[in-house]
Motif scaffolding. Structure first.
Motif, PDB file in Angstrom:
ATOM      1  N   GLU A  48       0.826  -1.207   0.000  1.00 22.03           N
ATOM      2  CA  GLU A  48       0.000   0.000   0.000  1.00 22.03           C
ATOM      3  C   GLU A  48       0.862   1.260   0.000  1.00 22.03           C
ATOM      4  O   GLU A  48       0.467   2.297  -0.549  1.00 22.03           O
ATOM      5  N   MET A  49       2.016   1.189   0.654  1.00 24.28           N
ATOM      6  CA  MET A  49       2.973   2.289   0.680  1.00 24.28           C
ATOM      7  C   MET A  49       4.363   1.729   0.419  1.00 24.28           C
ATOM      8  O   MET A  49       4.642   0.572   0.762  1.00 24.28           O
ATOM      9  N   THR A  50       5.204   2.534  -0.192  1.00 23.81           N
ATOM     10  CA  THR A  50       6.604   2.134  -0.295  1.00 23.81           C
ATOM     11  C   THR A  50       7.288   2.390   1.038  1.00 23.81           C
ATOM     12  O   THR A  50       6.772   3.120   1.899  1.00 23.81           O
ATOM     13  N   ALA A  51       8.462   1.800   1.208  1.00 29.41           N
ATOM     14  CA  ALA A  51       9.214   2.041   2.440  1.00 29.41           C
ATOM     15  C   ALA A  51       9.536   3.519   2.596  1.00 29.41           C
ATOM     16  O   ALA A  51       9.476   4.066   3.706  1.00 29.41           O
ATOM     17  N   ALA A  52       9.860   4.194   1.491  1.00 23.45           N
ATOM     18  CA  ALA A  52      10.163   5.622   1.551  1.00 23.45           C
ATOM     19  C   ALA A  52       8.947   6.429   1.980  1.00 23.45           C
ATOM     20  O   ALA A  52       9.053   7.359   2.803  1.00 23.45           O
ATOM     21  N   GLU A  53       7.797   6.101   1.446  1.00 23.88           N
ATOM     22  CA  GLU A  53       6.569   6.822   1.802  1.00 23.88           C
ATOM     23  C   GLU A  53       6.212   6.599   3.262  1.00 23.88           C
ATOM     24  O   GLU A  53       5.849   7.547   3.976  1.00 23.88           O
ATOM     25  N   TYR A  54       6.327   5.364   3.696  1.00 27.34           N
ATOM     26  CA  TYR A  54       5.925   5.072   5.076  1.00 27.34           C
ATOM     27  C   TYR A  54       6.853   5.732   6.087  1.00 27.34           C
ATOM     28  O   TYR A  54       6.382   6.359   7.045  1.00 27.34           O
TER      29      TYR A  54
END
Length: 435
Positions: free
Chosen positions: A408-414
């Protein structure tokens, strides 16, 4: 021998346990309470060790209270509030600082430092240091808990599946890189539906992050660093083992069949385990299994993994501190009790000489028991959240990290979405510690 303080005199009976002698018994029978949690195997192990203690000290009865691990903190706080604190209880390393500041647990450092019947050099330093606190720095100063155990977390593998796939496990001298791990996991992933076998259970985030040169916090544990590219890349690599490579079960599949059960059913080839899993695997695994080193990041070539521990704390309000301290010492250091840990597959011994002799020469798996020892002595690290006054910031990180596992989210986004709030929680804990 150093001059003994009043606190040491109080713990003299505990010292005698370690020498195999019997202390003079107090007048009248006593009951002391001991509260912990654990798997059925752990509870069975501690019942056996408590029986050994009661045989040696027949005038003392231990009321052993077991609570589900998820409920332990709430139960303990309720007992503290009602002035019914157990005499001895499990102590998580991340609770040492707040419990010391609140005056809840007894300082046991005089016992460790001044008693010539106890050899601190024969106990894992990393385990003892988990329970040291000088009022400012964790891992330094007085000791507020005796280690129940040290738990090096290692990587187990199904040797039968490895042999069938023509895969040879890595060695200490020649560890896999992440690329090697991926290639092996792809080769080990076979079948479909109910017959599907995965290469691995989800990979240790700590191992990946630390091996890649990242961490949750900076070196002095005052700044959240989860947006560091080294951290982000490692977190995404762990997620992509499912999302891209499809070599680990999805979160939904994990919910349907837990990792441990999947491993003993032969439906996954590799899984992280601790020493506490040995007894269960002896009973449940119908295949040959062993343990191996954790892979290294190709960017650094560095090994990294966590070791855990739980301490045995003595309540400051105990009416029987002598017997309570005696019990904690017996469970932590008595040779017969530690031998019970070996025989039941619950832990590697707290006594280093016993671990390197009796434990390593037992004929039960894993064959490569030395890997547990190597983590305890060499590349194992204590968890980052155990260095801070509370772990609320870490709990926040974990609260929705599943959004990365599901894509649902990339690691960068999260990490970008949680860093500021994590920092505020960390700052609040630092301020609370200073009060």
């Amino acid at each position: 021998m150093k001059k003994r303080s009043a606190a040491v005199a109080l713990l003299a009976a505990a010292a005698l346990v370690l020498s195999g002698c019997s202390a003079a018994q107090p007048a009248g029978d006593k009951t002391i309470t001991f509260m912990g949690w654990g798997s059925p195997e752990e509870i069975d192990t501690f019942k056996a060790m408590i029986a050994q203690y009661e045989d040696k000290y027949p005038n003392v009865t231990v009321d052993y209270i077991t609570v589900a691990d998820a409920d332990f903190a709430t139960k303990l706080q309720t007992m503290i509030a009602s002035k019914k604190t157990p005499d001895v209880f499990y102590l998580q390393p991340e609770k040492v600082m707040p419990y010391v500041n609140a005056g809840l647990i007894a300082d046991l450092s005089d016992y460790v430092d001044n008693n010539d019947l106890f050899d601190p050099d024969n106990v894992w330093k990393k385990a003892l240091d988990m329970y040291r606190y000088d009022g400012t720095t964790p891992g330094e100063g007085a000791i507020y808990g005796l280690p129940k155990d040290i738990g090096p977390f290692t990587l187990a593998y199904n040797k039968d599946l490895f042999d069938a796939a023509g895969i040879t496990a890595p060695t200490d001298d020649n560890p896999w890189t992440w690329d090697d791990f991926e290639a092996a996991a792809k080769k080990l992933t076979t079948g479909s539906g109910d017959a599907k076998v995965y290469g691995s259970t989800p990979y240790s985030v700590e191992s990946a992050v630390w091996s890649n040169g990242g961490d949750w916090l900076n070196a002095d544990h005052t700044k959240v660093t989860v947006t560091d590219p080294k951290f982000v890349d490692a977190l995404q690599w762990v997620a992509d083992l499912n999302l891209v490579d499809h070599v680990v079960p999805s979160p939904e599949e994990q919910g349907a069949l837990p990792d441990y059960q999947r491993f003993v059913d032969g439906k996954v080839a590799m899984m992280g385990i601790g020493p506490w899993n040995q007894g269960g695997l002896w009973n449940d695994a119908k295949f040959t299994w062993d343990i191996m080193p954790w892979p290294v990041s190709p960017s650094t070539g560095e090994e990294a993994i966590w070791y855990g521990s739980i301490g045995l704390a003595v309540s400051n309000t105990s009416k029987d501190k002598e017997d309570a301290s005696n019990l904690a010492a017996f469970l932590a250091f008595n040779e017969d009790a530690q031998r019970t840990n070996i025989e039941k597959g619950q832990a590697i011994p707290n006594l280093i000489d016993m671990a390197k002799n009796e434990y390593l020469t037992t004929d039960k798996p894993p064959a490569n028991k030395q890997e547990f020892i190597r983590i305890a002595e060499d590349y194992g690290r204590r968890a980052t959240q155990t260095y801070t006054f509370n772990s609320d910031w870490f709990g926040l990180f974990n609260s929705n990290v599943a959004s990365v596992w599901t894509g649902e989210m990339t690691a960068a986004e999260y990490t970008a979405s949680v860093q500021d709030e994590m920092q505020q929680m960390l700052d609040d804990g630092i301020a609370q510690q200073g009060k």
